[in-house]
Scaffold this active site. Structure first.
Site, PDB file in Angstrom:
ATOM      1  N   LYS A 180      64.578  33.204  40.218  1.00  0.00           N
ATOM      2  CA  LYS A 180      64.434  34.403  40.593  1.00  0.00           C
ATOM      3  C   LYS A 180      62.460  34.049  40.595  1.00  0.00           C
ATOM      4  O   LYS A 180      62.693  33.213  40.497  1.00  0.00           O
ATOM      5  CB  LYS A 180      63.994  35.556  39.032  1.00  0.00           C
ATOM      6  N   TYR A 200      29.453  29.228  40.556  1.00  0.00           N
ATOM      7  CA  TYR A 200      28.858  30.586  39.954  1.00  0.00           C
ATOM      8  C   TYR A 200      28.792  30.838  38.452  1.00  0.00           C
ATOM      9  O   TYR A 200      29.478  30.045  37.875  1.00  0.00           O
ATOM     10  CB  TYR A 200      30.307  31.672  40.121  1.00  0.00           C
TER      11      TYR A 200
END
Length: 373
Positions: A37, A265
């Site tokens: 899956k 950042y």
């Protein structure tokens, strides 16, 4: 011309080696279903399934119908287990037409499939999901007798197995696993006593397959261990697994920064002393978890280089002061091996406080994949 600095390589030889290792753990006569899956956990639904089929796996399990249809369209002839059920009447018709075996957990879907089977004059095989303690999909184990009575009356729908899911199998000392095994064994015996053809009952996931032999029953469902990952980062596996996914990036630039220079950042990292920083061509937009900022590592020239500063969308920064020969253009391994060094999915999962399933899905689904046969 190289259009992308990053690449993901899927090693199908390692996939087959893991398949062999898992088979060696199974009780005699137990079948193995491979869970593919979510694009085979980011490894590629069709190539992975083709490899598993080639090497004799007994069946495949997907979450949604579109995955099953993609496998059928690719020529995969193995039994396909549809874990989340068919849903609508239209989906039930497609399931029957394309020979997909759905997991059902409610009588309304069973009634629809029975009618479709009668209309087509064919037998429809299903699995019945029983909740033995996961608290997710399924018929509560205390209520199965009423459901079994209805199933025993069907003429075109056949339950080929019960299925359930272990909730604490990644804990090697969990007494709740035994509780679930006992409940599952009880409902299987009840179903058979009521005339159901329960030949492929399955309870064990990867963790159960590895360490709880009593949970194997007639079939096990393995996902993460096929791909070389663990059910959780601190899981102690008795199975020797090889990493299947490798993620490589590139050094774009080398920066020489003075002591006390803020990086990236939020200025979450300041250099301590004069440092040499490598700017790398992979970030969270490429599947690298932002959570491993200032916590994780990459491999450059066979050595671990700490990731410093906040990881950006398509860039990360490594402290390479201890690697004097590093140059722009050098390979950076974010996941996989380089020389004698290795970073596994479970390493990244540990730094990010998650599981390797999430790491593989994120990296595999946003990068171009190449396959090593």
């Amino acid at each position: 011309m190289q259009s992308r600095p990053n690449s993901v390589t899927i090693d199908l030889r390692a996939l087959n080696d893991n398949l062999k290792e898992i088979r060696g753990r199974l009780r005699k006569g137990t079948r193995l279903m491979g869970v593919v899956k979510s694009d085979a956990y980011g490894h590629g639904l069709v190539p992975v399934s083709q490899c598993l089929e080639k090497h004799g796996i007994d069946g495949l399990a997907v979450a949604h119908l579109h995955e099953a249809l993609e496998l059928r369209d690719a020529g995969i002839g193995l039994p396909i287990m549809l874990l989340c059920g068919p849903g609508s009447r239209e989906s039930c018709e497609v399931v029957v037409e394309r020979d997909v075996t759905p997991v059902i957990y409610a009588l309304d879907a069973a009634e629809v499939l029975e009618r479709i089977g009668g209309k087509c004059q064919r037998q429809v095989d299903v699995y019945l999901k029983v909740d033995t303690g996961m608290g997710r999909l399924g018929v509560p184990h205390e209520d199965v007798e009423r459901v079994f009575e209805r199933f025993a009356a069907f003429t075109h729908l056949r339950v080929i197995g019960l299925t359930s899911h272990l909730s604490t199998a990644d804990d090697s000392g969990s007494p709740f696993v035994k509780d679930q095994e006992t409940r599952f064994e009880r409902v299987v015996a009840l179903g058979r006593a009521m005339g159901l053809d329960l030949r492929w009952n399955n309870l064990a996931n990867s963790a159960g397959t590895a360490i709880y032999e009593a949970s194997h029953f007639e079939m096990v469902r393995c996902g993460i261990m096929l791909y070389g990952g663990l059910p959780r980062p601190d899981f102690v596996s008795p199975v020797a697994l090889k990493p299947v996914m490798h993620f490589r990036a590139q050094v774009l630039q080398i920066r020489s920064l003075k002591d006390g220079t803020p990086i990236s950042y939020g200025r979450t990292h300041y250099t301590r002393g004069d440092r040499k920083i490598g700017v790398v061509s992979a970030g969270y937009g490429d599947g690298v978890p932002r959570r491993i900022s200032n916590r994780g590592y990459a491999l450059i020239r066979g050595q671990r280089a700490p990731l410093v500063g906040t990881i950006c969308m398509n860039l990360a920064l490594c402290d390479v002061t201890h690697i004097p020969e590093v140059r722009a253009g050098d390979e950076v391994v974010m996941l996989g091996t380089q020389g004698n060094a290795e970073i596994r999915g479970d390493d990244i999962a540990r730094w990010a406080e998650t599981i390797s399933y999430e790491v593989f899905c994120a990296i595999g689904q946003v990068n171009r994949r190449e396959y090593r046969q």
